[in-house]
Design a protein around this motif. Structure first.
Motif, short mmCIF file in Angstrom:
data_model
loop_
_atom_site.label_atom_id
_atom_site.label_comp_id
_atom_site.label_asym_id
_atom_site.label_seq_id
_atom_site.Cartn_x
_atom_site.Cartn_y
_atom_site.Cartn_z
N ASP A 188 -23.92 33.03 -47.49
CA ASP A 188 -22.89 33.00 -46.45
C ASP A 188 -21.70 32.15 -46.88
O ASP A 188 -21.87 31.03 -47.37
N PHE A 189 -20.52 32.71 -46.70
CA PHE A 189 -19.28 31.95 -46.88
C PHE A 189 -18.48 32.01 -45.59
O PHE A 189 -18.29 33.09 -45.02
N LYS A 190 -18.02 30.85 -45.12
CA LYS A 190 -17.18 30.79 -43.93
C LYS A 190 -15.95 29.95 -44.26
O LYS A 190 -16.07 28.78 -44.63
N ASP A 191 -14.81 30.55 -44.14
CA ASP A 191 -13.57 29.85 -44.43
C ASP A 191 -13.25 28.86 -43.31
O ASP A 191 -13.84 28.92 -42.21
N THR A 192 -12.32 27.96 -43.58
CA THR A 192 -11.86 27.05 -42.54
C THR A 192 -11.05 27.84 -41.50
O THR A 192 -10.27 28.72 -41.87
N PRO A 193 -11.24 27.58 -40.20
CA PRO A 193 -10.50 28.34 -39.17
C PRO A 193 -8.99 28.25 -39.36
O PRO A 193 -8.46 27.29 -39.91
N GLU A 194 -8.32 29.27 -38.88
CA GLU A 194 -6.87 29.32 -38.98
C GLU A 194 -6.23 28.16 -38.22
O GLU A 194 -6.73 27.75 -37.17
N PRO A 195 -5.13 27.60 -38.75
CA PRO A 195 -4.50 26.45 -38.09
C PRO A 195 -3.71 26.87 -36.85
O PRO A 195 -3.50 28.06 -36.59
#
Length: 272
Positions: A122-129
């Motif tokens: 699993d890869f989860k990016d940092t949420p959009e600013p």
């Protein structure tokens, strides 16, 4: 793929009531969730220490800017990733005609032994600013069916950090997945045993909780194939906000704290 999500928290004493309300709201019984989460971090590129210091007085201004750009590029894109092991019910642990869950090395102590854990990366990016009505970030999940998973990730520049267990209940409402869960701590083991050690599964309820108050996290999420498609994103956002309104008497669902959901490695200097 993009994931849009809202998060909330409920007390331990409200857990049973929350499950009853979600069962009525979604018109289904809760599905048990047990996931082993192994955390890996990316290694910084070899030779980064050889990049000359940005503050060197003998460098021209343009050279300093170029070196700064190189260092930023080499340090960018370093994230934590998770190897997620979904613990399957015993009746689903047997290989079927279209599914072979026997692990050749990563999850079996003997060749041919059927595993009760199905692994994925699993890869989860940092949420959009910015201020958003829901959290939005890019996610991906890749099945990992066989082989030495620790060595595989090591070859791609990731090293094992720690592990924990997620337990809870899952509900579905149209396109929305509602997960009520908590985190349990696992005894630390070396990388060689991180995948193969499943001894705790026989008494998982005895594991210590990460949050000693016993609280549960509620996550309502929708996965959409194209997060850049405004129509899909707007429709998913409306569905989540509708669920937020419907469940407001039981739980306060809000966008997640971006710093708490940051999956990037901390920016630290490697030079003394």
């Amino acid at each position: 793929m993009h994931q849009l999500a809202l998060y909330g928290q409920i007390r331990k004493d409200d857990h049973h009531r929350m499950l009853q309300q979600l069962a009525g709201f979604t018109r289904m019984q809760p599905q048990d969730v047990r996931e082993i989460q192994l955390v890996f971090k990316a290694r910084q590129p070899p030779g980064l220490d050889l990049v000359q210091s940005i503050g060197a007085s003998n460098l021209a201004s343009q050279q300093q800017q170029d070196l700064q750009r190189v260092k930023h590029m080499l340090n960018a894109g370093l994230y934590y990733v998770h190897l997620v092991g979904e613990v399957l019910p015993e009746k689903k642990a047997r290989p079927t005609e279209n599914e072979d869950v026997t692990m050749t090395d990563a999850n079996s102590s003997a060749e041919g032994k059927t595993s009760t854990v199905r692994w994925s990366l699993d890869f989860k990016d940092t949420p959009e600013p910015g201020k958003q009505p829901v959290s939005s970030r890019m996610v991906s999940r890749t099945p990992m069916e066989e082989g030495n998973l620790i060595q595989f990730l090591g070859n791609f520049g990731y090293e094992y950090v720690s592990r924990y267990v997620v337990i809870g209940s899952r509900f579905y409402e149209k396109d929305t997945t509602i997960l009520v869960h908590k985190v349990l701590r696992l005894p630390e083991v070396g990388p060689g045993k991180a995948v193969s050690d499943n001894t705790f599964l026989s008494n998982i309820e005895a594991l210590p909780e990460l949050d000693r108050s016993g609280s549960y996290i509620v996550q309502a999420s929708i996965d959409i194939v194209d997060g850049n498609n405004p129509e899909l994103k707007d429709r998913a956002t409306r569905q989540l906000l509708g669920i937020k309104e419907a469940l407001k008497q039981a739980v306060d669902l809000t966008p997640g704290d971006r710093l708490a959901l940051d999956t990037r490695l901390p920016a630290t200097s490697r030079r003394t």
